[in-house]
Design a protein around this motif. Sequence first.
Motif, short mmCIF file in Angstrom:
data_model
loop_
_atom_site.label_atom_id
_atom_site.label_comp_id
_atom_site.label_asym_id
_atom_site.label_seq_id
_atom_site.Cartn_x
_atom_site.Cartn_y
_atom_site.Cartn_z
N LYS A 74 0.83 -1.20 0.00
CA LYS A 74 0.00 0.00 0.00
C LYS A 74 0.86 1.25 0.00
O LYS A 74 2.06 1.20 0.28
CB LYS A 74 -0.92 0.01 1.23
N GLU A 75 0.22 2.38 -0.31
CA GLU A 75 0.86 3.69 -0.25
C GLU A 75 0.46 4.39 1.05
O GLU A 75 -0.53 4.03 1.69
CB GLU A 75 0.42 4.55 -1.45
N VAL A 76 1.22 5.40 1.43
CA VAL A 76 0.85 6.24 2.56
C VAL A 76 -0.28 7.16 2.13
O VAL A 76 -0.24 7.75 1.05
CB VAL A 76 2.06 7.06 3.05
N GLU A 77 -1.31 7.29 2.96
CA GLU A 77 -2.48 8.10 2.63
C GLU A 77 -2.54 9.33 3.53
O GLU A 77 -1.91 9.38 4.59
CB GLU A 77 -3.76 7.27 2.80
N GLU A 78 -3.31 10.32 3.10
CA GLU A 78 -3.52 11.51 3.91
C GLU A 78 -4.82 11.36 4.69
O GLU A 78 -5.86 11.03 4.12
CB GLU A 78 -3.59 12.76 3.03
N MET A 79 -4.75 11.59 5.97
CA MET A 79 -5.94 11.53 6.83
C MET A 79 -6.38 12.95 7.16
O MET A 79 -5.61 13.73 7.72
CB MET A 79 -5.65 10.75 8.11
N THR A 80 -7.59 13.29 6.80
CA THR A 80 -8.13 14.62 7.01
C THR A 80 -9.36 14.54 7.90
O THR A 80 -9.84 13.45 8.24
CB THR A 80 -8.51 15.27 5.67
N LEU A 111 -1.43 3.30 6.73
CA LEU A 111 -0.37 4.19 7.21
C LEU A 111 -0.69 5.57 6.67
O LEU A 111 -0.84 5.76 5.46
CB LEU A 111 0.99 3.71 6.72
N VAL A 112 -0.80 6.56 7.58
CA VAL A 112 -1.30 7.86 7.17
C VAL A 112 -0.42 8.99 7.66
O VAL A 112 0.32 8.86 8.64
CB VAL A 112 -2.74 8.09 7.69
N GLN A 113 -0.50 10.10 6.93
CA GLN A 113 -0.02 11.38 7.43
C GLN A 113 -1.22 12.10 8.02
O GLN A 113 -2.25 12.27 7.35
CB GLN A 113 0.57 12.23 6.30
N ASN A 114 -1.12 12.48 9.27
CA ASN A 114 -2.23 13.11 9.96
C ASN A 114 -2.32 14.58 9.56
O ASN A 114 -1.51 15.40 9.97
CB ASN A 114 -2.07 12.98 11.47
N LYS A 115 -3.32 14.90 8.76
CA LYS A 115 -3.54 16.29 8.31
C LYS A 115 -4.81 16.87 8.96
O LYS A 115 -5.34 17.87 8.49
CB LYS A 115 -3.70 16.32 6.79
N THR A 116 -5.28 16.23 10.02
CA THR A 116 -6.49 16.72 10.67
C THR A 116 -6.18 17.93 11.53
O THR A 116 -5.04 18.18 11.91
CB THR A 116 -7.12 15.63 11.56
N THR A 117 -7.25 18.65 11.88
CA THR A 117 -7.10 19.79 12.78
C THR A 117 -7.17 19.35 14.22
O THR A 117 -6.92 20.14 15.12
CB THR A 117 -8.20 20.83 12.53
N GLY A 118 -7.54 18.08 14.43
CA GLY A 118 -7.64 17.56 15.79
C GLY A 118 -8.99 17.79 16.42
O GLY A 118 -9.22 17.43 17.56
N LEU A 125 4.38 9.54 11.11
CA LEU A 125 3.26 8.87 10.46
C LEU A 125 2.43 8.17 11.53
O LEU A 125 2.88 7.98 12.66
CB LEU A 125 3.77 7.86 9.43
N GLU A 126 1.23 7.75 11.15
CA GLU A 126 0.37 7.00 12.06
C GLU A 126 -0.13 5.74 11.38
O GLU A 126 -0.50 5.76 10.20
CB GLU A 126 -0.83 7.85 12.49
N LEU A 127 -0.14 4.65 12.14
CA LEU A 127 -0.72 3.40 11.66
C LEU A 127 -2.14 3.31 12.21
O LEU A 127 -2.35 3.36 13.43
CB LEU A 127 0.10 2.20 12.13
N ARG A 128 -3.10 3.20 11.31
CA ARG A 128 -4.50 3.15 11.71
C ARG A 128 -5.10 1.79 11.34
O ARG A 128 -4.84 1.26 10.26
CB ARG A 128 -5.29 4.27 11.02
N LYS A 137 16.44 11.68 9.87
CA LYS A 137 16.99 10.62 10.71
C LYS A 137 16.24 9.30 10.56
O LYS A 137 16.79 8.24 10.85
CB LYS A 137 16.94 11.05 12.18
N GLY A 138 14.97 9.38 10.13
CA GLY A 138 14.19 8.16 10.02
C GLY A 138 12.70 8.46 10.14
O GLY A 138 12.24 9.54 9.76
N PHE A 139 11.96 7.50 10.72
CA PHE A 139 10.51 7.62 10.82
C PHE A 139 10.07 7.34 12.26
O PHE A 139 10.67 6.53 12.96
CB PHE A 139 9.81 6.63 9.89
N LYS A 140 9.02 8.05 12.67
CA LYS A 140 8.35 7.74 13.92
C LYS A 140 6.90 7.42 13.60
O LYS A 140 6.19 8.22 12.98
CB LYS A 140 8.43 8.93 14.89
N VAL A 141 6.48 6.22 14.01
CA VAL A 141 5.14 5.74 13.68
C VAL A 141 4.33 5.59 14.96
O VAL A 141 4.71 4.84 15.86
CB VAL A 141 5.20 4.39 12.93
N THR A 142 3.21 6.31 15.05
CA THR A 142 2.33 6.24 16.20
C THR A 142 1.28 5.17 15.96
O THR A 142 0.65 5.13 14.90
CB THR A 142 1.64 7.59 16.45
#
Length: 282
Positions: free
Chosen positions: A105-111, A155-162, A202-205, A241-246
């Motif tokens: 899979k590709e990394v997706e944007e989470m909005t 696996l997402v990039q968190n682009k939400t406002t929270g 990044l975040e794993l959902r 330096k690398g990646f941090k995955v939540t």
Amino acid sequence: MKKFKCFLSLLALVSLIPVMQSCDDDGYSIGDFSWDWATVRTTGGGGYYLEGDHWGIIEPVATSIPWFKPVDGERVVSFFNPLADMADNKGVQVKMEGIREILTKEVEEMTDENVEEFGDDPIVIYQGDMWLGGKFLNIIFHQNLPYSEKHRISLVQNKTTGESEPGEPDGETVKTSGTAETPDTPEVPETPDVDEDGYVHLELRYNTYDDVTDYWGWGRVSYNLEKFYPTSGEEGDIPMKGFKVTINSEENGKGTVVVLDFEHPVGVPEKAKDVHTTSSVK
């Protein structure tokens, strides 16, 4: 006549010596088997080779699986008999013995608009079962199997406002990268993928869709991270330096961060060879 036959036998034996020596030089022999996680590269007409995370180029010159249909860019666990090293030690020529496909899979944007699609259910990932290889994030996970609907792992990039993210604890701030808009700051310039600490966050959902059983199985997935790596000659203001995955860890709780550092790479776990995918994720 007997002497002539003996001479032919000796001649045949002598002719085999260079071949046998060649196998010894490479350290391979018939019956040796190895494996690797790899990326498929198609060459047209059903031809292909593999980019192995450990072995480099894996070039099939013989195969026990002629029915395999290669898909360019797909990740696989490959099993093969190494035969000879390629020129310049770029890889190895092999006889293919087996291939198991990996969900790729590709990394997706989470909005704010699609956050519910990704879910945030707990997931079981044991220590060492997430690693970088071939510019992919590779994961082995333990899955509570569904009755009918495949679970979704993203696996997402968190682009939400929270503001609309479900299940976030009160007072907890989730660090994200990307564009954020709030009423107080209507225009916030896009931040680079590399955060101030030098890592891509990044975040794993995981979404079970509330469809689980009491049966468990193993799953595996690879996410393409190539777009996050700096290209040749490209250097950002902040060295990567690398990646941090939540992740929402079944064992350690929500907000668990897995650090994947280029300077301290995680080795491929031995069970990565044997884990059988359940095909119950998408």
